[in-house]
Design a protein around this motif. Sequence first.
Motif, short mmCIF file in Angstrom:
data_model
loop_
_atom_site.label_atom_id
_atom_site.label_comp_id
_atom_site.label_asym_id
_atom_site.label_seq_id
_atom_site.Cartn_x
_atom_site.Cartn_y
_atom_site.Cartn_z
N ARG A 123 -66.64 -113.36 -33.30
CA ARG A 123 -67.30 -114.36 -33.53
C ARG A 123 -68.77 -112.78 -34.25
O ARG A 123 -68.97 -113.48 -35.59
N ALA A 124 -68.71 -112.36 -33.34
CA ALA A 124 -70.17 -111.37 -34.49
C ALA A 124 -69.18 -110.66 -35.28
O ALA A 124 -69.73 -110.47 -36.58
N ARG A 125 -68.43 -110.23 -35.74
CA ARG A 125 -67.61 -109.87 -36.65
C ARG A 125 -67.54 -110.89 -38.01
O ARG A 125 -67.47 -110.53 -38.98
N THR A 126 -66.99 -111.83 -37.71
CA THR A 126 -66.72 -112.74 -38.15
C THR A 126 -68.32 -113.44 -39.29
O THR A 126 -67.80 -113.80 -40.42
N ILE A 127 -68.79 -113.41 -38.10
CA ILE A 127 -70.14 -113.51 -39.13
C ILE A 127 -70.63 -112.42 -39.79
O ILE A 127 -71.20 -113.37 -41.15
N ALA A 128 -70.87 -111.64 -39.84
CA ALA A 128 -71.25 -110.47 -40.58
C ALA A 128 -70.03 -110.17 -42.02
O ALA A 128 -70.90 -109.91 -42.71
N ALA A 129 -68.55 -110.95 -41.73
CA ALA A 129 -67.95 -110.55 -43.22
C ALA A 129 -68.45 -111.83 -43.73
O ALA A 129 -68.34 -111.71 -45.23
N LEU A 130 -68.91 -112.95 -43.35
CA LEU A 130 -69.35 -114.33 -44.39
C LEU A 130 -70.92 -113.63 -44.98
O LEU A 130 -70.78 -115.11 -46.12
N ALA A 131 -71.21 -113.16 -44.35
CA ALA A 131 -72.97 -112.50 -45.00
C ALA A 131 -72.41 -111.47 -45.83
O ALA A 131 -73.33 -110.88 -47.10
#
Length: 367
Positions: free
Chosen positions: A104-112
């Motif tokens: 989830r941290a990777r997904t959030i970073a990708a969204l940003a």
Amino acid sequence: MRTAHGRVRRAISAVAMGRAVVVVDETAAQGYLVFAADSATPAMLAFTVRHTSGYVRVALPAADCDRLDLPPVCQQQTSSPAAAAHRVAVDSCEVGTGISATDRARTIAALADADATAADFRRPGHVVPVLAGQHGVLGARAGGAEAAMDLATLAGRRPSGVLCELVSQRDPAGMADGAELASFAVTHRLPLVSIAEIAAYRRRLEPQVMRCAETALPAATGDFRAVGYRGVRDDCEHLAILAGPDGADAPMPLHVHVECLSGDVFGSMACRCGRDLDAAVEAMNATGTGMIVYLRLPGARACGVFPDAPTDPVPVSETVAWILRDLGVYTVRLDDDAPEVGLLMFGAIREHGLGVESHPSVWSAAG
């Protein structure tokens, strides 16, 4: 006000350093754990999931939702604005199952990530993007998503923030209340700030109006200078009418008037609006100095015709304060007999660093 200002500054500093903060939504009687999306780490997500509902969302501006092809979860026209703001959940294509804190941290970073594209995500996933309102907490919808995006923006990070509701430790089936939110913030050494405080901070530091016109205004009672303003978010038009020099050392007599169609135009006797405005013009002519700030608020206002809507002195005072600042007027005079709304208004104006003097021979705020 100074204490609230300091709380917002501490929250901004924490977000800038990649830390989390506690944001209190007093309207919804709940709170959020919030941090900048571009600072998401597995440890931060593990902490978030441990202490919150686990329903992790990422607030994004409209441009990012469009760029990443994030459609609303609910397309029905009858859905609430909050429901329409939630987008189809996603996972980054570079993660495994998507449910772990690391994924989830990777997904959030990708969204940003400003360089991310729609092809970088698979749908559905485990992170929920949320469309934040255009003007953040100063817009029509001021909730956790707007607060998260505003804090990230104010901290100089990408305009995207993570938010998740904090759950109660006393009642596992409920959400943390105000006392628990404060205790949680102290226990984990996190800044605590409310959505209302973020809004007040932005209104105080960001201009609420822009000057759009200026002209000489010949009138039957005398010649005045007229300066037109427009609200930066609501497009409401306001007018400052001046006689004599503005920005002078002496306090400026000031009359604040909220538009009333029935009283101002048709001379209705159902209210004092028209008579107060006429008296202010006469006083300005008699003394050769002074200012009238004529405000047009959202929605039609006509005393005795439409249902009376109470005038909130806080946004009114902020609009007036920014007009005075633009004109170089930093000290005004207020009648000792001003109505209650006038006293509240000028009490709030003082919070903007402007001086207010009381004198029985000068004008009041009305409308």
